[in-house]
Design an enzyme around this catalytic site. Structure first.
Site, PDB file in Angstrom:
ATOM      1  N   ASP A  82       0.861  -1.052   0.154  1.00 55.46           N
ATOM      2  CA  ASP A  82       0.075   0.020   0.076  1.00 55.46           C
ATOM      3  C   ASP A  82       0.920   1.204  -0.228  1.00 55.46           C
ATOM      4  OD1 ASP A  82       0.755  -0.656   2.784  1.00 55.46           O
ATOM      5  OD2 ASP A  82      -0.523   0.673   3.250  1.00 55.46           O
ATOM      6  N   GLU A 147      -0.425  -1.086   5.762  1.00 56.37           N
ATOM      7  CA  GLU A 147       0.686  -0.881   6.529  1.00 56.37           C
ATOM      8  C   GLU A 147       0.921   0.729   6.947  1.00 56.37           C
ATOM      9  OE1 GLU A 147       5.095   0.512   7.419  1.00 56.37           O
ATOM     10  OE2 GLU A 147       3.854   1.039   5.833  1.00 56.37           O
TER      11      GLU A 147
END
Length: 403
Positions: A82, A147
């Site tokens: 991400d 994350e």
């Protein structure tokens, strides 16, 4: 165990540079902010299958895991896939998702933080398969989600719910060419103060929550200067990152005030200490302030919710640990020079892998820390090649040193 030919490993990594570059540019083109990673996960799964991973799966949280080998020793390598958003587009000199490439660099959101690490890992897997190096271990290449929203949440899920227990994990966050063996931890802390509203023309009738919080803010600024320092990780720190209020109107006394604190934790600091330091401030006692941790409970792109406190402990892998030593030896054998061994400034998934769960973690990743979250983000093709070589050689060298 198959004898390592370091020249073949580095030659193959160089050979696959065009494929790594193309794969990274494909990932950059797919917007993948936290909780919106589905399409990039599918693209990674496709690439793993194309290069010959033995098995590829997507877990219920949405993490993608590619397996090579079937040995008893389990070695995992991690890249969060991400990204943060692009911020103000006016600060970008090129399209952050179309990106660019020249002879040396690749630009785009996620280039250094942290999809470059995924490109190198996947092609390290191909090198391992090409050279038949997978004897004696199982390699799990993991692309993790969420994350940027909540570092380490993905690994809490993987380890606690899936039963995967690696002997150690390589984080492929950018390391500026070095081997990193630790980081400060962090917490997201909320401080709430209540007041009593009254008409703004007669403030003495009320109890202004913003004034009460103002005194706390001054004491927090002073608390920062007194926090612990560690010789390796550096100083603990805090800063106020957000402020909120409640009030009936602009013509009224504020009846509530809340702040968010970004607290960075060095060695010897934990959540109980950090919370109590704030609760013990004279202004916080006078204001009867409520001090607590935030909780993260956003659903992943699959819809799974896995709540956790926003507490991410510091961690340090000792310099004499077998994983540190194997990593340094891998670097020396491949590149014929000693590595620079250091630590991250920012936080990584290591907060769960080692900080919470005690699994050794080491860092080596393409790109530079300063590129993370910045406009005009880029990485370097030479880094992709160097890291692919390192990831391909490390498991065998670790097993050699453990014999």
């Amino acid at each position: 165990m198959t004898q390592l030919d370091y020249k073949k490993i580095t030659a193959l990594a160089e050979k696959y540079k065009p494929q790594m570059t193309a794969f990274l540019r494909d990932m950059i083109r797919i917007p993948s902010e936290s909780c919106q990673e589905k399409e990039v996960v599918l693209r990674i799964k496709e690439e793993m299958e194309t290069v010959g991973f033995d098995r590829v799966e997507i877990d219920p949280m949405g993490n993608v895991l590619g397996y090579i080998g079937s040995g008893k020793t389990v070695i995992a390598m991690d890249a969060h896939i991400d990204t943060v958003g692009v911020g103000n587009r006016d600060n970008w000199e090129f399209d952050p998702y179309e990106g660019y490439e020249d002879e040396e660099t690749i630009g785009g959101r996620g280039a250094s933080d942290q999809e470059g690490g995924m490109a190198s890992m996947v092609y390290a897997g191909k090198i391992i398969k090409d050279l038949g190096l997978e004897n004696g271990y199982t390699l799990v290449v993991v692309g993790t989600v969420q994350e940027e929203d909540c570092d380490g949440l993905c690994w809490q899920y993987i380890i606690k719910e899936s039963g995967l227990k690696p002997d150690f994990v390589v984080s492929t966050e950018p390391t500026d060419g070095g081997i990193y063996r630790g980081q400060r931890g962090r917490m997201e802390i909320k401080v709430e103060v209540k007041g009593i509203s009254a008409h703004g023309s007669a403030p003495e009738r009320g109890d202004n929550a913003i004034f009460k919080m103002g005194k706390i803010l001054g004491e927090l600024e002073q608390l920062h200067t007194r926090l612990t320092t560690d010789a390796f990780l550096g100083k603990g720190s805090l800063t106020v990152s957000e402020i909120f209020y409640t009030s009936p109107s602009r013509c009224a006394v504020a009846d509530g005030c809340t702040i968010s604190i970004d607290r960075r934790l060095t060695v010897g600091e934990d959540k109980e200490l950090a919370l109590q330091q704030i609760r013990d401030l004279p202004a916080a006692i006078d204001a009867n302030a409520e001090v607590s941790m935030y909780t993260y409970d956003k659903p992943s792109y699959t819809g799974l919710v896995y709540p956790t406190d926003c507490y991410f402990p510091s961690w340090v892998l000792p310099e004499n640990h077998p994983v540190t030593q194997a990593s340094a030896e891998t670097y020396r054998r491949l590149f014929d020079q000693p590595p620079h061994v250091d630590k991250w400034t920012f936080s990584t998934n290591g907060v769960s892998i080692m900080g919470l769960l005690g699994i050794p973690c080491i860092g080596f990743g393409p790109g530079k820390e300063a590129q993370a979250h910045a406009p005009n983000e880029k990485t370097w093709k030479a880094d992709l090649v160097r890291c692919a070589s390192f990831y391909a050689a490390l498991p065998a060298i670790y097993l050699e040193k453990m014999e």
